[in-house]
Design a protein around this motif. Structure first.
Motif, PDB file in Angstrom:
ATOM      1  N   UNK A   1       0.905  -1.302   0.118  1.00 51.41           N
ATOM      2  CA  UNK A   1       0.006   0.051   0.065  1.00 51.41           C
ATOM      3  C   UNK A   1       0.763   1.336   0.053  1.00 51.41           C
ATOM      4  N   UNK A   2       0.425   2.146  -0.873  1.00 47.33           N
ATOM      5  CA  UNK A   2       1.400   3.521  -1.113  1.00 47.33           C
ATOM      6  C   UNK A   2       0.359   4.577  -0.840  1.00 47.33           C
ATOM      7  N   UNK A   3       0.556   5.315   0.090  1.00 44.35           N
ATOM      8  CA  UNK A   3      -0.238   6.378   0.724  1.00 44.35           C
ATOM      9  C   UNK A   3       0.614   7.616   0.940  1.00 44.35           C
TER      10      UNK A   3
ATOM     11  N   UNK B   1      13.990  -3.516   0.515  1.00 46.24           N
ATOM     12  CA  UNK B   1      13.652  -2.064   0.668  1.00 46.24           C
ATOM     13  C   UNK B   1      13.798  -1.422  -0.734  1.00 46.24           C
ATOM     14  N   UNK B   2      14.731  -1.659  -1.578  1.00 46.94           N
ATOM     15  CA  UNK B   2      14.972  -1.023  -2.784  1.00 46.94           C
ATOM     16  C   UNK B   2      14.037  -1.350  -3.886  1.00 46.94           C
ATOM     17  N   UNK B   3      13.662  -2.751  -3.855  1.00 47.34           N
ATOM     18  CA  UNK B   3      12.979  -3.341  -4.822  1.00 47.34           C
ATOM     19  C   UNK B   3      11.390  -2.679  -4.456  1.00 47.34           C
TER      20      UNK B   3
ATOM     21  N   UNK C   1       6.892   0.501  -6.053  1.00 50.35           N
ATOM     22  CA  UNK C   1       5.904   1.364  -5.469  1.00 50.35           C
ATOM     23  C   UNK C   1       5.985   2.764  -6.385  1.00 50.35           C
ATOM     24  N   UNK C   2       7.092   3.450  -6.615  1.00 47.47           N
ATOM     25  CA  UNK C   2       6.953   4.545  -6.939  1.00 47.47           C
ATOM     26  C   UNK C   2       7.547   4.660  -8.566  1.00 47.47           C
ATOM     27  N   UNK C   3       7.602   3.162  -9.317  1.00 47.39           N
ATOM     28  CA  UNK C   3       7.667   3.325 -10.513  1.00 47.39           C
ATOM     29  C   UNK C   3       8.926   3.900 -11.240  1.00 47.39           C
ATOM     30  N   UNK C   4      10.009   3.675 -10.096  1.00 44.67           N
ATOM     31  CA  UNK C   4      11.391   4.294 -10.633  1.00 44.67           C
ATOM     32  C   UNK C   4      12.608   3.343 -10.094  1.00 44.67           C
ATOM     33  N   UNK C   5      13.529   3.317 -10.572  1.00 49.09           N
ATOM     34  CA  UNK C   5      14.868   2.637 -10.043  1.00 49.09           C
ATOM     35  C   UNK C   5      15.509   3.468  -9.324  1.00 49.09           C
ATOM     36  N   UNK C   6      16.469   2.852  -8.528  1.00 49.97           N
ATOM     37  CA  UNK C   6      17.346   3.821  -7.821  1.00 49.97           C
ATOM     38  C   UNK C   6      18.704   3.003  -7.222  1.00 49.97           C
ATOM     39  N   UNK C   7      19.362   3.832  -6.565  1.00 52.30           N
ATOM     40  CA  UNK C   7      20.830   3.365  -6.536  1.00 52.30           C
ATOM     41  C   UNK C   7      20.927   3.821  -4.881  1.00 52.30           C
TER      42      UNK C   7
ATOM     43  N   UNK D   1      15.475   7.509 -12.607  1.00 49.38           N
ATOM     44  CA  UNK D   1      14.372   8.171 -13.464  1.00 49.38           C
ATOM     45  C   UNK D   1      13.418   8.877 -12.422  1.00 49.38           C
ATOM     46  N   UNK D   2      12.873   9.746 -12.793  1.00 51.51           N
ATOM     47  CA  UNK D   2      11.942  10.255 -11.893  1.00 51.51           C
ATOM     48  C   UNK D   2      10.596  10.849 -12.397  1.00 51.51           C
ATOM     49  N   UNK D   3      10.121   9.612 -13.400  1.00 51.18           N
ATOM     50  CA  UNK D   3       8.822   9.888 -14.091  1.00 51.18           C
ATOM     51  C   UNK D   3       7.709   9.897 -13.268  1.00 51.18           C
ATOM     52  N   UNK D   4       7.424   9.282 -12.157  1.00 51.65           N
ATOM     53  CA  UNK D   4       6.167   9.144 -11.381  1.00 51.65           C
ATOM     54  C   UNK D   4       6.528   9.319  -9.910  1.00 51.65           C
ATOM     55  N   UNK D   5       7.172  10.718  -9.758  1.00 51.50           N
ATOM     56  CA  UNK D   5       7.236  10.904  -8.194  1.00 51.50           C
ATOM     57  C   UNK D   5       6.681  12.377  -7.991  1.00 51.50           C
TER      58      UNK D   5
END
Length: 124
Positions: free
Chosen positions: A11-13, A49-51, A56-62, A120-124
Motif C-alpha cells: 500500500x502506498x499512501x 527495501x530498494x525493490x 511502488x514509485x515506478x522508478x529505479x534507484x541506487x 528516473x523520476x517519471x512518477x514522483x
C-alpha cells in the motif's frame, strides 16, 4: 533476487509504503547464509527495501548513503516467513531520503535510514 520473497500486499499512501512479505525458506541463499542456522542476509534486506521502493514509485534507484542499519532480531526463514515492511520517504531532487522498518509480528527486527538516488523520476 528471484523467488527469495513475495510481496503479498503493498500500500502506498502519501510518502508511506507498507508491504506484507512472505519469505521462501527453501531459497538457495539460505543454504550458504548460514548452512545450519539460516538467516536473511542484511544485503538482501536492503535490496528488498530498494525493490519495494522501485515497484511502488515506478522508478529505479541506487543506494548512495546508509546512515543507519540496525539489526534488532535475526530473521530466521523457517520461523519467520511473514514479515512486514514500512517505508517512509521524502523525495528531494533526484534523491529519496528513506526510513524503513522490517518487523516480525509487529516487533521491529531491522531499522534503516539512508538515501537512494533515483535513476528516473517519471512518477514522483
Amino acid at each position: 533476487m528471484g523467488d527469495l520473497y513475495y510481496v503479498e500486499h503493498a500500500h502506498h499512501i502519501d510518502e508511506t509504503i507498507t508491504a506484507d512479505i512472505t519469505l521462501n525458506p527453501s531459497h538457495a541463499i539460505f543454504k550458504g547464509h548460514y548452512p545450519d542456522q539460516p538467516v536473511l542476509p542484511g544485503a538482501c534486506i536492503v535490496q528488498l527495501i530498494k525493490d519495494v521502493l522501485a515497484s511502488s514509485l515506478k522508478t529505479d534507484s541506487v543506494l548512495v548513503k546508509a546512515v543507519q542499519m540496525k539489526f534488532l532480531q535475526m530473521i530466521v526463514p523457517q520461523e519467520n516467513q511473514r514479515i512486514a515492511l514500512k517505508i517512509v520517504y521524502a523525495a528531494v531532487d533526484n534523491y529519496l531520503k528513506v526510513t524503513a522498518t522490517l518487523s516480525i509480528a509487529e516487533a521491529p527486527s531491522f531499522k534503516f535510514q539512508g538515501s537512494f538516488k533515483t535513476t528516473n523520476t517519471n512518477n514522483q
